[in-house]
Design a protein around this motif. Structure first.
Motif, PDB file in Angstrom:
ATOM      1  N   SER A   1     -34.425   6.304 138.295  1.00 28.31           N
ATOM      2  CA  SER A   1     -34.436   5.192 137.352  1.00 28.31           C
ATOM      3  C   SER A   1     -34.578   5.733 135.929  1.00 28.31           C
ATOM      4  CB  SER A   1     -35.600   4.260 137.663  1.00 28.31           C
ATOM      5  OG  SER A   1     -36.842   4.896 137.372  1.00 28.31           O
ATOM      6  N   GLY A   2     -34.395   4.853 134.958  1.00 25.60           N
ATOM      7  CA  GLY A   2     -34.537   5.261 133.569  1.00 25.60           C
ATOM      8  C   GLY A   2     -35.923   5.767 133.251  1.00 25.60           C
ATOM      9  N   TRP A   3     -36.960   5.102 133.778  1.00 32.41           N
ATOM     10  CA  TRP A   3     -38.343   5.532 133.537  1.00 32.41           C
ATOM     11  C   TRP A   3     -38.628   6.877 134.196  1.00 32.41           C
ATOM     12  CZ3 TRP A   3     -41.108   3.864 129.772  1.00 32.41           C
ATOM     13  CH2 TRP A   3     -40.974   2.551 129.307  1.00 32.41           C
ATOM     14  N   GLN A   4     -38.090   7.085 135.401  1.00 29.40           N
ATOM     15  CA  GLN A   4     -38.282   8.365 136.086  1.00 29.40           C
ATOM     16  C   GLN A   4     -37.611   9.495 135.313  1.00 29.40           C
ATOM     17  OE1 GLN A   4     -36.635   7.087 139.861  1.00 29.40           O
ATOM     18  NE2 GLN A   4     -38.663   7.041 140.836  1.00 29.40           N
ATOM     19  N   ARG A   5     -36.414   9.243 134.811  1.00 29.80           N
ATOM     20  CA  ARG A   5     -35.720  10.253 134.000  1.00 29.80           C
ATOM     21  C   ARG A   5     -36.505  10.571 132.732  1.00 29.80           C
ATOM     22  NH1 ARG A   5     -29.198   9.137 133.756  1.00 29.80           N
ATOM     23  NH2 ARG A   5     -28.765   9.125 136.001  1.00 29.80           N
ATOM     24  N   LEU A   6     -37.041   9.520 132.116  1.00 30.38           N
ATOM     25  CA  LEU A   6     -37.815   9.735 130.892  1.00 30.38           C
ATOM     26  C   LEU A   6     -39.027  10.613 131.173  1.00 30.38           C
ATOM     27  CD1 LEU A   6     -38.373   9.124 127.916  1.00 30.38           C
ATOM     28  CD2 LEU A   6     -39.603   7.056 128.652  1.00 30.38           C
ATOM     29  N   GLY A   7     -39.743  10.340 132.274  1.00 32.57           N
ATOM     30  CA  GLY A   7     -40.909  11.151 132.612  1.00 32.57           C
ATOM     31  C   GLY A   7     -40.542  12.605 132.857  1.00 32.57           C
ATOM     32  N   TYR A   8     -39.447  12.823 133.566  1.00 36.07           N
ATOM     33  CA  TYR A   8     -38.987  14.191 133.847  1.00 36.07           C
ATOM     34  C   TYR A   8     -38.599  14.905 132.551  1.00 36.07           C
ATOM     35  CZ  TYR A   8     -36.118  17.938 135.913  1.00 36.07           C
ATOM     36  OH  TYR A   8     -35.574  19.161 136.259  1.00 36.07           O
TER      37      TYR A   8
END
Length: 354
Positions: free
Chosen positions: A139-146
């Motif tokens: 997801s967008g939030w998961q990508r941002l965290g990574y």
């Protein structure tokens, strides 16, 4: 000529065991010399009459702090003075003062050693590495965290991100009973900061405390990141993973001069260290010189070009067997949808992305 089969993982590790024996006098001398150098650097940063000399003292303090951390790191592996009670107390205190409490460090770092280059493993104690497929499905939030975790700014401010937050604040909040030393380290650090500012002034705080810590932890965090994130790294499928392969194919050798090798406590011999972490830091070069299989490592340096290239490697692409950039994953996804051979796309470094 008949081809000689490479040694098995167990055989290769067994050949390193003669080097996993410390010289107590040599260990004690290295510890005393490191702390003496640290005291001298702090004195220069605090008391030099000319501010440029105080800057020099602060830089030297940062470099010696890295070496002191490597001694702590070896002690936690049982490679340095493991039977000495006074050394154990000393390193416990050092861990509190340098934001690396022994409990959280051992829990996360031992996990790191047992799971280097395993995509499926939990990323505790290391920087997460995703495949391009994981990136595309996230997801967008998961990508941002990574992306935030692996961002150069996160590494640059490792003092805050990796040490104050990841090793002290987060574990204490999650499990205060188990990680009470993380809370203690945080409290001691805040108290020291306030005391230095109030009683010695902002100059001492900047030149001898926060400045050296920012520099030391930025370099230390980058070293940790780069030693498993380089162009030739190999991440094997779970069924093919072995401890020796992870050490030799997913851990680098940092080529640097003798002075920098001293300041970094030979941690550049990272492939040897991962093969057998009980080898004292001062015997790592000896082990590499004696074992032929350790003499053809994946080499990295601290040149600006290598640093920039390392920081641009973001995702593992199994079909290529190499690390790629975020945009390379997007190019491959577009090519697959358009039925275009992805080998037509080329990354900014000139490598075909397929």
């Amino acid at each position: 000529m008949e081809r000689v089969a490479p040694p098995s993982s167990k055989e290769l590790i067994a050949r390193t065991r003669p080097f996993a024996v410390q010289d107590v006098a040599r260990s004690g001398w290295n510890l005393a010399a490191t702390y003496a150098a640290l005291a001298a650097a702090v004195t220069l940063a605090v008391a030099a009459p000319w501010w440029p000399l105080r800057v020099v003292g602060g830089v030297l303090e940062a470099l010696v702090l890295i070496r002191a951390f490597i001694l702590f790191h070896d002690a936690m592996h049982g490679a340095l003075l493991p039977s000495s009670r006074w050394a154990k107390v000393l390193f416990q205190v050092q861990g509190i003062l340098t934001l690396t409490p022994a409990r959280i460090w051992n829990d996360t770092h031992n996990h790191h050693h047992a799971n280097t280059a395993r995509i499926a493993a939990d990323s505790a104690g290391t920087f997460a590495t995703w495949t391009t497929e994981q990136w595309r499905k996230a997801s967008g939030w998961q990508r941002l965290g990574y992306a935030v975790e692996r961002h150069p700014v996160t590494i640059l401010f490792g003092y805050v991100t990796a040490f104050l937050i990841s090793l002290c604040l987060v574990p204490f909040v999650k499990d205060p009973k188990r990680y009470w030393t993380s809370g203690l380290a945080l409290g001691v650090h805040v108290a020291l900061s306030v005391a230095l500012w109030v009683f010695f002034g902002p100059a001492v705080y900047l030149f001898a405390f926060v400045g050296p810590l920012l520099l030391a932890y930025a370099l230390g965090t980058y070293l940790f990141y780069s030693q498993h994130n380089f162009d030739e790294v190999r991440i094997l499928p779970e069924g093919q993973w072995t401890h020796a392969d992870a050490a030799l194919e997913a851990s680098s050798y940092l080529r640097c001069g003798k002075v920098m090798a001293w300041f970094t406590g030979n941690i550049g011999y990272h492939h040897v260290h991962h093969l057998n972490p009980r080898i004292p830091f001062y015997r790592l070069p000896e082990a590499m010189a004696a074992i032929p299989e350790l003499q053809n490592p994946h080499v990295t340096t601290l040149s600006p070009r290598d640093i920039v290239h390392c920081l641009r490697l973001n995702l593992w692409e199994p079909s290529l067997g190499r690390m790629v950039r975020y945009r390379d994953a997007n190019v491959r996804a577009w090519a697959a949808r358009a039925d275009v051979p992805p080998r037509s796309a080329v990354s900014s470094e000139g490598h075909a992305v397929s």
